[in-house]
Design an enzyme around this catalytic site. Structure first.
Site, PDB file in Angstrom:
ATOM      1  N   GLY A 228     -11.161   5.739  -5.764  1.00  0.00           N
ATOM      2  CA  GLY A 228     -12.318   5.299  -4.983  1.00  0.00           C
ATOM      3  C   GLY A 228     -13.619   5.240  -5.759  1.00  0.00           C
ATOM      4  O   GLY A 228     -14.697   5.188  -5.165  1.00  0.00           O
ATOM      5  N   GLU A 264      -7.012   9.361  -9.261  1.00  0.00           N
ATOM      6  CA  GLU A 264      -6.128   8.183  -9.238  1.00  0.00           C
ATOM      7  C   GLU A 264      -6.929   6.920  -8.931  1.00  0.00           C
ATOM      8  O   GLU A 264      -6.774   6.314  -7.879  1.00  0.00           O
ATOM      9  CB  GLU A 264      -4.948   8.379  -8.277  1.00  0.00           C
ATOM     10  CG  GLU A 264      -5.328   8.837  -6.893  1.00  0.00           C
ATOM     11  CD  GLU A 264      -4.115   9.138  -6.009  1.00  0.00           C
ATOM     12  OE1 GLU A 264      -3.096   9.603  -6.528  1.00  0.00           O
ATOM     13  OE2 GLU A 264      -4.224   8.908  -4.791  1.00  0.00           O
ATOM     14  N   GLY A 266      -8.137   3.010  -9.120  1.00  0.00           N
ATOM     15  CA  GLY A 266      -7.529   1.696  -9.278  1.00  0.00           C
ATOM     16  C   GLY A 266      -8.611   0.698  -9.650  1.00  0.00           C
ATOM     17  O   GLY A 266      -8.759   0.298 -10.807  1.00  0.00           O
ATOM     18  N   ARG A 267      -9.432   0.353  -8.655  1.00  0.00           N
ATOM     19  CA  ARG A 267     -10.437  -0.700  -8.805  1.00  0.00           C
ATOM     20  C   ARG A 267     -11.320  -0.508 -10.044  1.00  0.00           C
ATOM     21  O   ARG A 267     -11.519  -1.443 -10.821  1.00  0.00           O
ATOM     22  CB  ARG A 267     -11.332  -0.701  -7.555  1.00  0.00           C
ATOM     23  CG  ARG A 267     -12.267  -1.898  -7.459  1.00  0.00           C
ATOM     24  CD  ARG A 267     -13.210  -1.743  -6.254  1.00  0.00           C
ATOM     25  NE  ARG A 267     -12.513  -1.560  -5.011  1.00  0.00           N
ATOM     26  CZ  ARG A 267     -12.078  -2.534  -4.207  1.00  0.00           C
ATOM     27  NH1 ARG A 267     -12.290  -3.788  -4.543  1.00  0.00           N
ATOM     28  NH2 ARG A 267     -11.432  -2.261  -3.087  1.00  0.00           N
ATOM     29  N   CYS A 362      -8.538 -24.410   5.284  1.00  0.00           N
ATOM     30  CA  CYS A 362      -9.140 -24.948   6.510  1.00  0.00           C
ATOM     31  C   CYS A 362      -9.622 -23.802   7.391  1.00  0.00           C
ATOM     32  O   CYS A 362      -9.150 -23.636   8.527  1.00  0.00           O
ATOM     33  CB  CYS A 362      -8.119 -25.796   7.255  1.00  0.00           C
ATOM     34  SG  CYS A 362      -7.440 -27.098   6.247  1.00  0.00           S
ATOM     35  N   TYR A 391      -7.509  -5.729  -6.813  1.00  0.00           N
ATOM     36  CA  TYR A 391      -7.440  -6.134  -5.397  1.00  0.00           C
ATOM     37  C   TYR A 391      -7.809  -7.618  -5.258  1.00  0.00           C
ATOM     38  O   TYR A 391      -8.662  -7.975  -4.454  1.00  0.00           O
ATOM     39  CB  TYR A 391      -8.354  -5.271  -4.533  1.00  0.00           C
ATOM     40  CG  TYR A 391      -8.027  -3.806  -4.603  1.00  0.00           C
ATOM     41  CD1 TYR A 391      -6.890  -3.306  -3.997  1.00  0.00           C
ATOM     42  CD2 TYR A 391      -8.847  -2.930  -5.294  1.00  0.00           C
ATOM     43  CE1 TYR A 391      -6.574  -1.955  -4.072  1.00  0.00           C
ATOM     44  CE2 TYR A 391      -8.539  -1.571  -5.370  1.00  0.00           C
ATOM     45  CZ  TYR A 391      -7.404  -1.094  -4.753  1.00  0.00           C
ATOM     46  OH  TYR A 391      -7.102   0.231  -4.828  1.00  0.00           O
TER      47      TYR A 391
HETATM   48  C1  LIG Z   1      -4.066   7.073  -1.852  1.00  0.00           C
HETATM   49  C2  LIG Z   1      -4.898   6.181  -2.694  1.00  0.00           C
HETATM   50  N1  LIG Z   1      -5.165   6.532  -3.958  1.00  0.00           N
HETATM   51  C3  LIG Z   1      -5.899   5.747  -4.774  1.00  0.00           C
HETATM   52  C4  LIG Z   1      -6.423   4.555  -4.324  1.00  0.00           C
HETATM   53  C5  LIG Z   1      -7.226   3.718  -5.271  1.00  0.00           C
HETATM   54  O1  LIG Z   1      -8.516   3.516  -4.817  1.00  0.00           O
HETATM   55  P1  LIG Z   1      -9.562   2.685  -5.709  1.00  0.00           P
HETATM   56  O2  LIG Z   1      -8.872   1.451  -6.127  1.00  0.00           O
HETATM   57  O3  LIG Z   1     -10.708   2.444  -4.796  1.00  0.00           O
HETATM   58  O4  LIG Z   1      -9.911   3.553  -6.875  1.00  0.00           O
HETATM   59  C6  LIG Z   1      -6.180   4.156  -3.009  1.00  0.00           C
HETATM   60  C7  LIG Z   1      -6.736   2.905  -2.477  1.00  0.00           C
HETATM   61  O5  LIG Z   1      -6.630   2.556  -1.339  1.00  0.00           O
HETATM   62  C8  LIG Z   1      -5.399   4.992  -2.162  1.00  0.00           C
HETATM   63  O6  LIG Z   1      -5.128   4.651  -0.898  1.00  0.00           O
END
Ligand SMILES: Cc1ncc(COP(=O)(O)O)c(C=O)c1O
Length: 413
Positions: A228, A264, A266-267, A362, A391
């Site tokens: 996050g 953990e 991601g983004r 559309c 994403y």
């Molecule tokens: C359980 C869990 N971990 C990690 C993430 C990764 O979050 P982010 O991509 O915002 O860092 C998510 C995203 O929804 C998640 O649900």
């Protein structure tokens, strides 16, 4: 080193739209993030942000493992980066998914409910009788006050389908230490409470989760404080303050010897390495505003529609117009306001005027950037949407209207 702009120039119109990923940029960024993290802080990449095998492999030297949230992700990641540790999370795990994860020897299960724990315990007894399966109950703790600003999105601290209610979580965690589940081993606690947080807010979350977990009074070796970390789509040059976050996490680990922290993200790892590259097909005025329709749209890059932002972009002017019919262009006449175009190194168009960049679908929701400055934008010019490495393709509704799929290019592999 292949330059992004050179590569985009080299693409034929029929090769557009395309996703272009710069793996050297990804490696440099991931190395800097890793460098900022102290000892006893592990990083798992949340594969849901972008599970392209090339991305997973490029990240391998910089992460301790991968977080997967479905049986599909599990099988895919295990194939792309064989032998790497996996943590299996996500709500609504099915018995089949859990069985396959147990058969594959998945190291950690992020358990989302008391029901899931009972199911896992029984399946572990049957499928993996000789070992104790690592478990981290996921807890839905309140997000500390003041942590949810701007574009952040809470998944914890309010009624959601994610994790255990804190009022129930204590008994679930304790049951993992009193012999109720001999085939399971309590490793620690997991929480992913919000996305889009700044470093100071993330530290507040980490402190709150660690304090709750250690306050249970049961032996824990690890606490996963989730992902996050924020990405600023309005200011792509501004990045999450990994140095400040790392320093704060170092203080937290010093205060808790013997505890390993895990994050953990991601983004904030992969957003910066990807561009969605396309070209303008048509330009027109409608009720006093200018619109440019690009090849492709939100069925390939849904992020701006779901998050409600303007996807940052730059324009690569293409002077050649090979067609016998006239070339439409924006006039630059007043019609709205917007932020300056952002950063890929391609030359920005001159300031003034505004245009809405829409796709080929559309639906009026198919907008990639609304009322942004792009005077002089012409059909045939190329548009490079930045921050498209997370994403983006994998959360989009690809088949709506049956347009062709984009190309995929991995530079500097
Ligand atoms: C359980 C869990 N971990 C990690 C993430 C990764 O979050 P982010 O991509 O915002 O860092 C998510 C995203 O929804 C998640 O649900």
């Amino acid at each position: 080193m292949t330059d992004l702009t050179d590569h985009v120039r080299s693409l034929d119109s029929t090769g557009l739209p395309s996703y272009v990923y710069d793996l050297a940029a990804l490696r440099t960024h991931a190395a800097a993030v890793r460098q900022a993290l102290p000892e006893r802080v592990e990083m798992y990449y949340a594969a849901k942000a972008n599970p392209e095998p090339e991305i997973l492999a490029a990240l391998a030297p910089y992460v301790e493992g991968y977080e997967v949230s479905s049986g599909g992700e599990l099988a895919h990641v295990a194939k792309a980066v064989p032998g790497r540790p996996l943590a299996f999370g996500g709500p609504g795990k099915t018995p089949d998914e859990i069985t396959i994860a147990l058969e594959r020897g998945v190291e950690r299960f992020h358990v989302e409910s008391a029901h899931e724990l009972r199911m896992l315990a029984e399946l572990a007894r049957r499928v993996a009788p000789g070992r104790r399966v690592g478990v981290l109950p996921r807890v839905n703790l309140p997000v500390p006050d003041g942590s949810l600003e701007g574009g952040s999105l809470a998944m914890g601290g309010r009624p959601t389908p994610f994790g255990l209610d804190p009022a129930r979580a204590r008994e679930v965690v304790v049951a993992l230490t009193d012999g109720t589940y001999p085939h399971l081993e309590l490793r620690g606690v997991h929480a992913h409470l919000a996305s889009g947080l700044e470093a100071a807010e993330q530290l507040g979350v980490a402190r709150a989760v660690v304090s709750w977990a250690t306050g249970l009074g049961v032996p824990l070796t690890e606490v996963n404080v989730g992902g996050g970390m924020g990405v600023d789509y309005a200011d792509p040059e501004r990045r999450f303050d990994w140095a400040a976050y790392g320093e704060g996490l170092a203080r937290l680990t010093e205060a808790h010897p013997g505890l390993t922290l895990r994050i953990e993200p991601g983004r904030a790892l992969t957003a910066y390495c990807g561009w969605y590259v396309t070209e303008v097909l048509d330009v027109k005025r409608s009720h006093g505003e200018e619109f440019a329709v690009v090849r492709g749209g939100t069925h390939h890059l849904r992020t701006p529609a779901t998050k409600g932002h303007d996807q940052p972009f730059s324009v690569l002017a293409v002077d050649d117009w090979p067609h016998p019919w006239p070339r439409p262009a924006t006039t630059g006449e007043p019609g709205g306001t917007g932020a300056a175009p952002h950063g890929t190194g391609a030359a920005p168009v001159q300031a003034g005027g505004s245009v809405t960049l829409a796709g080929q679908l559309c639906t009026p929701k198919d907008v990639l950037a609304r009322r942004v400055p792009a005077p002089g934008l012409r059909a045939g010019d190329r548009v490079l949407f930045a921050l498209a490495g997370a994403y983006a393709w994998n959360i989009s509704h690809h088949d709506f209207l049956m347009h062709p799929r984009p190309g995929f290019h991995f530079l500097n592999a």
